[in-house]
Design a protein around this motif. Sequence first.
Motif, PDB file in Angstrom:
ATOM      1  N   GLU A 101     -24.614 -43.767  -9.394  1.00 18.94           N
ATOM      2  CA  GLU A 101     -24.785 -43.529  -7.958  1.00 18.94           C
ATOM      3  C   GLU A 101     -25.630 -44.626  -7.333  1.00 18.94           C
ATOM      4  OE1 GLU A 101     -26.026 -39.581  -8.602  1.00 18.94           O
ATOM      5  OE2 GLU A 101     -25.035 -38.882  -6.758  1.00 18.94           O
ATOM      6  N   THR A 102     -26.719 -44.967  -8.024  1.00 13.08           N
ATOM      7  CA  THR A 102     -27.596 -46.023  -7.505  1.00 13.08           C
ATOM      8  C   THR A 102     -26.798 -47.316  -7.365  1.00 13.08           C
ATOM      9  OG1 THR A 102     -29.237 -44.997  -8.929  1.00 13.08           O
ATOM     10  CG2 THR A 102     -29.853 -47.058  -7.862  1.00 13.08           C
ATOM     11  N   TRP A 105     -24.104 -47.063  -4.378  1.00 14.87           N
ATOM     12  CA  TRP A 105     -24.624 -47.136  -3.004  1.00 14.87           C
ATOM     13  C   TRP A 105     -25.267 -48.479  -2.739  1.00 14.87           C
ATOM     14  CZ3 TRP A 105     -22.151 -44.216  -0.091  1.00 14.87           C
ATOM     15  CH2 TRP A 105     -21.797 -42.922  -0.478  1.00 14.87           C
ATOM     16  N   GLN A 106     -25.900 -48.990  -3.805  1.00 16.34           N
ATOM     17  CA  GLN A 106     -26.483 -50.314  -3.708  1.00 16.34           C
ATOM     18  C   GLN A 106     -25.420 -51.357  -3.321  1.00 16.34           C
ATOM     19  OE1 GLN A 106     -29.806 -51.041  -4.853  1.00 16.34           O
ATOM     20  NE2 GLN A 106     -29.302 -52.962  -3.822  1.00 16.34           N
ATOM     21  N   MET A 108     -22.375 -50.766  -2.124  1.00 14.02           N
ATOM     22  CA  MET A 108     -21.758 -50.433  -0.837  1.00 14.02           C
ATOM     23  C   MET A 108     -22.627 -50.942   0.307  1.00 14.02           C
ATOM     24  SD  MET A 108     -18.863 -49.022  -0.927  1.00 14.02           S
ATOM     25  CE  MET A 108     -18.370 -47.938   0.374  1.00 14.02           C
ATOM     26  N   LEU A 109     -23.920 -50.656   0.182  1.00 14.73           N
ATOM     27  CA  LEU A 109     -24.837 -51.045   1.250  1.00 14.73           C
ATOM     28  C   LEU A 109     -24.809 -52.555   1.433  1.00 14.73           C
ATOM     29  CD1 LEU A 109     -27.001 -49.880   3.175  1.00 14.73           C
ATOM     30  CD2 LEU A 109     -28.693 -50.601   1.493  1.00 14.73           C
ATOM     31  N   SER A 160     -13.909 -49.758   2.917  1.00 18.91           N
ATOM     32  CA  SER A 160     -14.058 -48.537   2.118  1.00 18.91           C
ATOM     33  C   SER A 160     -12.746 -48.162   1.445  1.00 18.91           C
ATOM     34  CB  SER A 160     -14.583 -47.387   2.979  1.00 18.91           C
ATOM     35  OG  SER A 160     -13.728 -47.184   4.076  1.00 18.91           O
ATOM     36  N   CYS A 247     -15.531 -43.195   0.968  1.00 15.49           N
ATOM     37  CA  CYS A 247     -16.806 -43.357   0.251  1.00 15.49           C
ATOM     38  C   CYS A 247     -17.045 -42.188  -0.697  1.00 15.49           C
ATOM     39  CB  CYS A 247     -17.966 -43.445   1.236  1.00 15.49           C
ATOM     40  SG  CYS A 247     -17.989 -44.980   2.141  1.00 15.49           S
ATOM     41  N   ILE A 251     -17.232 -42.508  -4.855  1.00 16.13           N
ATOM     42  CA  ILE A 251     -18.361 -42.196  -5.736  1.00 16.13           C
ATOM     43  C   ILE A 251     -17.984 -41.073  -6.692  1.00 16.13           C
ATOM     44  CG2 ILE A 251     -19.473 -40.752  -3.965  1.00 16.13           C
ATOM     45  CD1 ILE A 251     -21.295 -42.726  -6.664  1.00 16.13           C
TER      46      ILE A 251
END
Lengths: 657, 299
Positions: A101-102, A105-106, A108-109, A160, A247, A251
């Motif tokens: 997850e980290t 999102w890392q 993606m961001l 996305s 998104c 995930i």
Amino acid sequence: MRSKIFSYNRSLVMQNVRNVGWIGIVHLLLLFAAIPLRMLMIYTNQKNGYSPVIRNVFELSNAFQGMIAFTVPVLLAIFVFRYLQTKRSVDYMHSLPLRRETLFWQQMLFGVLLLVIPVIVTMLVAALLCQLPIENMHISAGDLVWWTGEMLLMELFVFSASVLVGMLTGISVLQGVFAYILFLFPAGISVLILMNMRYMLSGFSADYYLSANLERIVPFVRFVELVDKPLAAFEMVRYALAVVVCCVLSIWLYKRRHSEAAGQAIAFPVLQPVFSFGVTFCFMLVGGLYFGETQRSIGWILFGYVAFSLVGFFIASAIIEKTWRIFHRWKEYAIFIVAIMVVGSFTRFDITGYEKRQPALSDIKRVYFGESVYQFERQAEENYISYVQSDQFLQTTQNIKNVYAFHRQLIEDRPTPFAFGENIRSVVIGYVLKNGEKMVRTYSIPIDEYKPFYEAIMESREYKHNYYLLLQDNVSPIRQITLRTETKTVQIADPKQIESFLAVLKTELKEEPFTEMISPIDEWGTIELLQSDGGQMQLSWKKSYARIDAWLKQHGLLSKARVTADDVAYAIVVKNDARTPLYDLVENPKFVKELETRTDVLRITDKRQLDECLQKASSYETKSRYIIAFYRTAHSEPEWHVMDEETLPSLIRKQLP
Amino acid sequence: MIDVRSVRKEFADIEAVKEVSLHVARGSIYGLLGSNGAGKTTLLKMLAGIYKQDRGDIFIGGEPVFENTNVKQKLLFLPDALYFFPQATIRQMAQFYRDLYPSWSEERFTRLQEAFPLALDKKIHRMSKGMQRQAAFWLAFSVKPEVMILDEPLDGLDAVMRQKVKNLLVQEVAERQMTVIISSHNLREVEDLCDHIGILHQGEIVLEKEMDELKTDVHKIQVAFRGGIPSSFLTGLDAVYKEQRGSVLLCIVRGQKEKVEAYIHQFEPVIFDVLPLTLEEIFVYEMGGVGYAIENILV
């Protein structure tokens, strides 16, 4: 103490900047080229007197911006999640003390930042450049903000969606390919299925469903349209929702994805059959459509299904197994064939009763009858009025019954969907029921076999009334009538004459048989009616309008209005047993030259006979057995026409049997 | 420290690891041996939390390892195919590890530079295979992990560097009770390093032994009797191998040395010697039943 999250972020961000940062720079440069640079180019071009009207940012470089929005985010998605697609890197990244997850999102961001920052920087630079005095450029602050929003929304959507595709495949190249396929898929599969349904179900109206703005669901097409049609609120919500769904799904899939999926065409084994059967199915539909449209026979269509599905299955299997040697998978193909035969026969043998369905006569509020389906849904948009309206709604009991009976007959006859030719006409029958439900069917049928049905409907008062705009009550008064043929023009401006001419014309229209409505012998020219409100109506001046001829003669206008026997010196009739198209014959100078000296032709000089020939000569059909050339004076360039065998003057029939 | 219970892993239609259980105590060095394709790498990647096992449990320090940041911060995996970020230098990689592992020791990193003569600012991709491996060890030792999982770690290192790395490993184990699991297809390479050995063959552990136990439990004996071999002689022995050379019987037997000796003396042999046995021979005899070309496992 630094927070853990922050320090993780810093190290990963540094890696991302080193490896993927260039895409952000490319994005910025492309946007600069598309917008601020374009503005400067227009600014300096003003001196040369060239300044296009620019009403919003998209108008500066619509297609270029579209290209950016549909390439950069795809590329970015591939590179940001590149680590997932090679064995070494995915093993390495997943061995680190970072949760998926980290990582997700890392990444993606980071990707989102590379999209957002360049767009905003571009917007700010463009805002500065808006201060330049550029003629014809009307870009407000609101336009810029709106552009930023729309551009970002589209780019985030593409990004996305591409990330989602990346979770499903383990090969970067395929991620790119599949992403673009995904954008086209909803529209593509709809077209394929609808078009193929026509071959399976008699009366299936593919056009009806295809007319529902299908191109709007192709994101790229929608993007290009942004220049004229900004995103509506519901569309923005839809795109935003798509971003969120992509998104969340990504995930969700990432957490379930095995590291060893790197390098696999399809990352989840469960999806492999879905993929290979999906590809096979799509190829099959393409094959059917191709042979259906080119060969128009069920045999060829079946051939197309089998051949293309085999190719599709082969390609899909080769992609999954990454080798050409996939012949051992024939069993899966056999399963596909069996499944598709079951589904196909369900459709073909119409287990839902689609073909035979007809509402109860008493439930029908009104019927739709015509040649195309487009007016069926568009009754509200009345901004364009045609002088002749063959597609229309009918509501008299008699006409509802007539159309219903016609449909009944078609259901019984089950006409083949492959018919085409000169005498084939498509007929669309629609019902609007009293409870608001709708139903529509389309057939292609030979006109001659259904003459009585056509006559009953098209010659009815109601149909005629709707058919000819002139017959409707709300037509504003006619101020002037112009009869226009290729060589002559006559105008009638006297109100009394206009009135009596219109009365005759209306009688002609009302009395006109349906064969003349859909395939007239020929026309002399056009009748233009100038209305008092400045509007103009145009009708064709058909040769069958004998009452008009009589009226013109009576008023001494006939010879001024159109070619008559007096204008013709003589005519030559020649037989064309080979039925060579007229346009080919006329192109042949030898044929034209020899015509006057040939002995196997018929030369007509008698005025009465010439007159009859003029009346019956047609230029619509081209492959007729009789060709006639009218000479204004001796040896002048003749006018070419054909004569229909059925209405052939007796003289010609006798002399040239 | 490492506890593997009935773990299975399948790839497409191949069962790479079937029903493997093993236990590695804290502060021990476990050698995982096996030929190519035996499933070593798969098993180690599951231990490192990269692959998720289809069935069974893996605990490290009492916690499941998959997606567990706490455990993974104390664990370092060195794959057989090394990976570094594209274009990265050792300094950049060190920064990355420093951020990621709380146990990173700057002091150790500096000290280890003596052991690994590499340029800090040279791009790792430009280095030779052996140097890349040195770089990987340098970083790994600087992290000071509690558990180190090494997949064929000595490949590509020269003899001197090999010894250096081994020494460092042993030192870490001795000083900090680090736990090591190390895979190899070469027994001799890890013979002097491991205190436990497991042999993985076709996805299954076929043998798991303590090194000391191995050497004490199996004996190679040579006996000869005056009137030939007594018919009942072999029935009382757990012989895994026997061979007759003239009147001399050569066999490998299992059991406590004293008991075996006492038993043999009953028959009053003319010749009786207990010969030294290499580790390799032990495996050859131990694994005779597996029906595998043993030489391939042990090189």
